[in-house]
Design an enzyme around this catalytic site. Sequence first.
Site, PDB file in Angstrom:
ATOM      1  N   GLU A 204       0.816  -1.216   0.000  1.00 16.74           N
ATOM      2  CA  GLU A 204       0.000   0.000   0.000  1.00 16.74           C
ATOM      3  C   GLU A 204       0.858   1.277   0.000  1.00 16.74           C
ATOM      4  O   GLU A 204       0.556   2.234   0.709  1.00 16.74           O
ATOM      5  CB  GLU A 204      -0.956  -0.005   1.196  1.00 16.74           C
ATOM      6  N   GLU A 278      -6.802  -7.556  -1.418  1.00 16.89           N
ATOM      7  CA  GLU A 278      -7.451  -7.570  -0.108  1.00 16.89           C
ATOM      8  C   GLU A 278      -8.928  -7.272  -0.284  1.00 16.89           C
ATOM      9  O   GLU A 278      -9.314  -6.120  -0.513  1.00 16.89           O
ATOM     10  CB  GLU A 278      -6.824  -6.545   0.838  1.00 16.89           C
TER      11      GLU A 278
END
Length: 650
Positions: A204, A278
């Site tokens: 991320e 995710e």
Amino acid sequence: SWSCGVRRNEEDTFPPQDWLLTPLLFSARFNWSELTPLGLWGRTLGLQTEDSQFLLEGMPFRIFGGSMHYFRVPREYWEDRMLKMRACGLNTLTTYVPWNLHEKERGKFDFSENLDLRAFLSLAAKNGLWVILRPGPYICSEWDLGGLPSWLLQDPEMQLRTTYKGFTEAVDAYFDRLMRVVVPLQASIYKKGGPIIAVQVENEYGSYAKDPNYMTYVKMALLNRGIVELLMTSDNKNGLSFGLVEGALATVNFQKLEPGLLKYLDTVQKDQPKMVMEYWTGWFDNWGGPHYVFDADEMVNTVASILKTGASINLYMFHGGTNFGFMSGALEADEYKSDVTSYDYDAVLTEAGDYTSKFFKLRQLFSMVIGQPLPLPPMIESKASYGAILLHQYISLWDVLPALLQPIKSELPVNMENLHLNDSVGQPYGYVLYETVIFGGGHLHTRDHVRDRAQVFVNTMYVGELDYNTVELSIPEGQQGFRQLRLLVENRGRVNYGLALNEQRKGLIGDVFLNKTPLRNFKIYSLEMKPAFMKSLQHVPGWSTVPDYFVGPAFFRGRLWIEQQPQDTFLKLQASAGCSSSRGWEKGVVFVNGQNLGRYWKIGPQETLYLPGPWLRRGGNEIVIFEERTAGRIIQSVDIPYLGRTQYVD
């Protein structure tokens, strides 16, 4: 979750889902039953991308993945959770790798016991699961400092997650050791092929993006050490375009499938397979908040919608597990909020590995997509209720200090990370006691230098608490002469996400003032509560019978006697209804047979701590509780967890 030994008829258990009413939705089946690590010997191609699809050894492949972290699950239960993945219809396991556990002290690496990554990955292969490895170095994951070791913060100029020399030198040394474990377990390594089909570059980074050269550095750090499998990145929609790196497949993270979200991937990379790295099956909890849950029907309908597009998916989390010890992370947006001990996450399996309705709904869905019978779900392990456990002895922290702890003397306050401890890598977790001499009372002001919470004492008299919101206290005047001013500071967990990672030093991070004069000449006691300390604590003289009322800080101990084979249980530290002998416990940490189960706090939401059966033994089991304030007399061993009042994720 279902009772032990009971398997419901899945076709009769749940009402028809939206996706079941569309019979042509999954007419193009994907049967991956032969595409397993042990079923593809002598492989050399691994996972590739071609014409918007994945190929595994040249055959079309879709990733049906689930996240499970070996460091959050007792080793004895790894295989059980993997078998449940297979029974749910998954073919891939994803896991993070926590740097701060594998290199607790600079240059000293640990890949043993519950950190035996090689054994974990090999077990995944044995059980027919491919692996997407997410080695960081930063992992987020609601884990202290996002998995980065706190000793990095000894450098006052440290710039985490950048190409700052002090950071990259540490990453290089860590990757040198880590890749010795990882490289031989890659899928396309000739004759040694393991389960790893993809490796994620950082994590991320598009939400951090402080250094445009950093992602290339991490990519090359992997390639130069022998990583040959498909590289991936992972970001939410807002960070997607900022976290890209050439040569890595971009994947996306989310919970709600907004219109056009998956097509947005086409704007950053053309003609590539789509993957949700995710898909958040639930959410995590903070102390003082609710226990978040995510509707099972909404979740499975969204998963069905993702699969309908032909995308691959990873369920984050399939099984969350537990933030044992002091490893929970924290958030810092409008205010600092630390995470609870449980990482149940309202995931597909519970914190203790039991089935939920999400499991059976997903099993139905994946069985339709695969078009083949799935393995039967393993039986559920029984949970035990061992009843009331009396904590019969205690010893005050003030009596422990001279017996076990040597103070560090310093004119100025020193933050935890810069204490000269643990071969000069500082103190990563726990508590620090700062002690100095004062000659009167007055106005105590921290100037926001307490991280994260301090109890203040004059000699042994409790005065009050200081934290982010309370930065001043009145210190009462006393009789003539000197007195000891004591600040017991707790590190409640370092922030694991956001732009404040470089500011996560703990303890006293600057001067504290009494009547506008900075305090000086400290004795500093480290209370990391490592296993050696807890073992020595057993033999300290001065343990006494617990009185009817006692105010900490203090250690309490009792014994749980088990006649039969130990089973999982949950320790409840709240007062039982109608039980006048138990006022309940306020805030502290629980140890069982030397294992740190984690923090408890009466503000909730979490009211029980998970105690795995493998950590218990037949006969006597020692329980030690460090309680900061008001102690109870008993704790309860129960067979059902209570994670607090629930609130649905919006």
